[in-house]
Design a protein around this motif. Structure first.
Motif, mmCIF file in Angstrom:
data_model
loop_
_atom_site.group_PDB
_atom_site.id
_atom_site.type_symbol
_atom_site.label_atom_id
_atom_site.label_comp_id
_atom_site.label_asym_id
_atom_site.label_seq_id
_atom_site.Cartn_x
_atom_site.Cartn_y
_atom_site.Cartn_z
ATOM 1 N N PRO A 58 0.852 -1.193 0.000
ATOM 2 C CA PRO A 58 0.000 0.000 0.000
ATOM 3 C C PRO A 58 0.894 1.251 0.000
ATOM 4 O O PRO A 58 2.033 1.201 0.491
ATOM 5 C CB PRO A 58 -0.781 -0.116 1.311
ATOM 6 C CG PRO A 58 -0.673 -1.548 1.720
ATOM 7 C CD PRO A 58 0.619 -2.049 1.157
ATOM 8 N N ALA A 59 0.380 2.338 -0.528
ATOM 9 C CA ALA A 59 1.182 3.561 -0.687
ATOM 10 C C ALA A 59 1.892 4.017 0.585
ATOM 11 O O ALA A 59 3.086 4.324 0.542
ATOM 12 C CB ALA A 59 0.312 4.679 -1.262
ATOM 13 N N PRO A 60 1.212 4.064 1.752
ATOM 14 C CA PRO A 60 1.927 4.512 2.964
ATOM 15 C C PRO A 60 3.070 3.575 3.354
ATOM 16 O O PRO A 60 4.124 4.010 3.788
ATOM 17 C CB PRO A 60 0.853 4.537 4.050
ATOM 18 C CG PRO A 60 -0.443 4.559 3.335
ATOM 19 C CD PRO A 60 -0.212 3.867 2.027
ATOM 20 N N TRP A 61 2.868 2.286 3.167
ATOM 21 C CA TRP A 61 3.920 1.327 3.500
ATOM 22 C C TRP A 61 5.084 1.453 2.532
ATOM 23 O O TRP A 61 6.244 1.311 2.922
ATOM 24 C CB TRP A 61 3.372 -0.095 3.468
ATOM 25 C CG TRP A 61 2.394 -0.419 4.553
ATOM 26 C CD1 TRP A 61 1.801 0.451 5.427
ATOM 27 C CD2 TRP A 61 1.889 -1.702 4.864
ATOM 28 N NE1 TRP A 61 0.947 -0.217 6.264
ATOM 29 C CE2 TRP A 61 0.982 -1.550 5.944
ATOM 30 C CE3 TRP A 61 2.087 -2.968 4.342
ATOM 31 C CZ2 TRP A 61 0.297 -2.613 6.502
ATOM 32 C CZ3 TRP A 61 1.406 -4.040 4.900
ATOM 33 C CH2 TRP A 61 0.525 -3.855 5.974
ATOM 34 N N ALA A 66 10.645 2.976 1.566
ATOM 35 C CA ALA A 66 11.624 3.775 0.830
ATOM 36 C C ALA A 66 12.375 4.733 1.752
ATOM 37 O O ALA A 66 13.606 4.803 1.715
ATOM 38 C CB ALA A 66 10.919 4.544 -0.291
ATOM 39 N N SER A 67 11.654 5.451 2.585
ATOM 40 C CA SER A 67 12.320 6.443 3.433
ATOM 41 C C SER A 67 13.187 5.788 4.501
ATOM 42 O O SER A 67 14.297 6.247 4.771
ATOM 43 C CB SER A 67 11.310 7.405 4.063
ATOM 44 O OG SER A 67 10.427 6.716 4.901
ATOM 45 N N SER A 68 12.721 4.699 5.103
ATOM 46 C CA SER A 68 13.527 4.056 6.144
ATOM 47 C C SER A 68 14.773 3.392 5.551
ATOM 48 O O SER A 68 15.838 3.397 6.172
ATOM 49 C CB SER A 68 12.703 3.044 6.935
ATOM 50 O OG SER A 68 12.241 2.011 6.102
ATOM 51 N N THR A 69 14.666 2.855 4.349
ATOM 52 C CA THR A 69 15.835 2.257 3.697
ATOM 53 C C THR A 69 16.850 3.333 3.322
ATOM 54 O O THR A 69 18.054 3.166 3.524
ATOM 55 C CB THR A 69 15.419 1.461 2.444
ATOM 56 O OG1 THR A 69 14.478 0.453 2.823
ATOM 57 C CG2 THR A 69 16.620 0.817 1.787
ATOM 58 N N LEU A 70 16.366 4.450 2.793
ATOM 59 C CA LEU A 70 17.277 5.519 2.386
ATOM 60 C C LEU A 70 17.882 6.255 3.578
ATOM 61 O O LEU A 70 18.936 6.886 3.442
ATOM 62 C CB LEU A 70 16.565 6.504 1.459
ATOM 63 C CG LEU A 70 16.234 5.944 0.082
ATOM 64 C CD1 LEU A 70 15.433 6.966 -0.725
ATOM 65 C CD2 LEU A 70 17.490 5.543 -0.670
ATOM 66 N N TYR A 92 14.465 6.300 -4.159
ATOM 67 C CA TYR A 92 14.539 7.763 -4.203
ATOM 68 C C TYR A 92 13.511 8.323 -5.193
ATOM 69 O O TYR A 92 12.790 9.276 -4.883
ATOM 70 C CB TYR A 92 15.952 8.194 -4.585
ATOM 71 C CG TYR A 92 16.095 9.685 -4.714
ATOM 72 C CD1 TYR A 92 16.211 10.484 -3.586
ATOM 73 C CD2 TYR A 92 16.090 10.302 -5.963
ATOM 74 C CE1 TYR A 92 16.330 11.857 -3.700
ATOM 75 C CE2 TYR A 92 16.214 11.666 -6.081
ATOM 76 C CZ TYR A 92 16.334 12.446 -4.955
ATOM 77 O OH TYR A 92 16.444 13.802 -5.069
ATOM 78 N N GLY A 93 13.452 7.723 -6.372
ATOM 79 C CA GLY A 93 12.487 8.182 -7.371
ATOM 80 C C GLY A 93 11.056 8.038 -6.881
ATOM 81 O O GLY A 93 10.215 8.910 -7.121
ATOM 82 N N HIS A 94 10.785 6.961 -6.171
ATOM 83 C CA HIS A 94 9.439 6.758 -5.628
ATOM 84 C C HIS A 94 9.078 7.883 -4.653
ATOM 85 O O HIS A 94 7.985 8.442 -4.723
ATOM 86 C CB HIS A 94 9.352 5.394 -4.927
ATOM 87 C CG HIS A 94 8.034 5.146 -4.300
ATOM 88 N ND1 HIS A 94 6.932 4.747 -5.024
ATOM 89 C CD2 HIS A 94 7.615 5.259 -3.009
ATOM 90 C CE1 HIS A 94 5.903 4.620 -4.205
ATOM 91 N NE2 HIS A 94 6.288 4.914 -2.981
ATOM 92 N N LEU A 95 10.010 8.205 -3.766
ATOM 93 C CA LEU A 95 9.736 9.271 -2.800
ATOM 94 C C LEU A 95 9.586 10.626 -3.478
ATOM 95 O O LEU A 95 8.742 11.430 -3.097
ATOM 96 C CB LEU A 95 10.832 9.336 -1.747
ATOM 97 C CG LEU A 95 10.853 8.186 -0.751
ATOM 98 C CD1 LEU A 95 12.052 8.318 0.183
ATOM 99 C CD2 LEU A 95 9.560 8.132 0.044
ATOM 100 N N ARG A 96 10.390 10.882 -4.492
ATOM 101 C CA ARG A 96 10.296 12.163 -5.202
ATOM 102 C C ARG A 96 8.938 12.307 -5.882
ATOM 103 O O ARG A 96 8.356 13.391 -5.899
ATOM 104 C CB ARG A 96 11.402 12.273 -6.259
ATOM 105 C CG ARG A 96 12.792 12.401 -5.703
ATOM 106 C CD ARG A 96 13.068 13.745 -5.166
ATOM 107 N NE ARG A 96 12.964 14.697 -6.232
ATOM 108 C CZ ARG A 96 13.216 15.981 -6.114
ATOM 109 N NH1 ARG A 96 13.591 16.447 -4.973
ATOM 110 N NH2 ARG A 96 13.088 16.799 -7.119
ATOM 111 N N HIS A 97 8.428 11.218 -6.428
ATOM 112 C CA HIS A 97 7.159 11.290 -7.139
ATOM 113 C C HIS A 97 5.958 11.134 -6.212
ATOM 114 O O HIS A 97 4.860 11.518 -6.568
ATOM 115 C CB HIS A 97 7.108 10.246 -8.251
ATOM 116 C CG HIS A 97 8.044 10.545 -9.360
ATOM 117 N ND1 HIS A 97 7.837 11.555 -10.266
ATOM 118 C CD2 HIS A 97 9.238 10.006 -9.681
ATOM 119 C CE1 HIS A 97 8.841 11.616 -11.105
ATOM 120 N NE2 HIS A 97 9.705 10.685 -10.783
ATOM 121 N N ALA A 98 6.181 10.592 -5.024
ATOM 122 C CA ALA A 98 5.088 10.420 -4.071
ATOM 123 C C ALA A 98 4.861 11.694 -3.249
ATOM 124 O O ALA A 98 3.916 11.772 -2.484
ATOM 125 C CB ALA A 98 5.388 9.249 -3.137
#
Length: 100
Positions: A58-61, A66-70, A92-98
């Motif tokens: 799910p999107a929040p997970w 992504a953020s905890s790994t980075l 990183y790309g996922h977080l930038r676009h999310a």
């Protein structure tokens, strides 16, 4: 006024998508394709694996993963740094676009 025409290489990069003009401060140019330490196949595999993992959540997970790994630096003794770079690039790309 000084003529700076010959001080900088050509500023326009022509690609199949159009023309990109670099700022003179972007020199020296670093070309990832010339990175002898990067295995493009492993990079792509890492990117695809991360993308598949993110899409399965799910999107929040996915944002949390992504953020905890980075937030943690990559292992300096990583045996497949190209894979890790691709994996982290996808995160990183996922977080930038999310919209982190």
């Amino acid at each position: 006024m000084t003529n700076h025409e010959n001080e900088f290489p050509e500023l326009d990069i022509v690609t199949e998508y159009g023309v990109v003009t670099r700022l003179p401060t972007s020199f020296p140019i670093y070309d990832a394709d010339l990175d002898e330490h990067l295995d493009p196949d492993l990079f792509q595999k890492g990117f695809e694996d991360a993308e598949a993992a993110l899409c399965a959540l799910p999107a929040p997970w996915a944002r949390q993963l992504a953020s905890s790994t980075l937030d943690c630096p990559p292992d300096p003794d990583d045996e497949e740094p190209s894979y890790t770079r691709g994996y982290r690039a996808a995160l990183y790309g996922h977080l930038r676009h999310a919209g982190r």
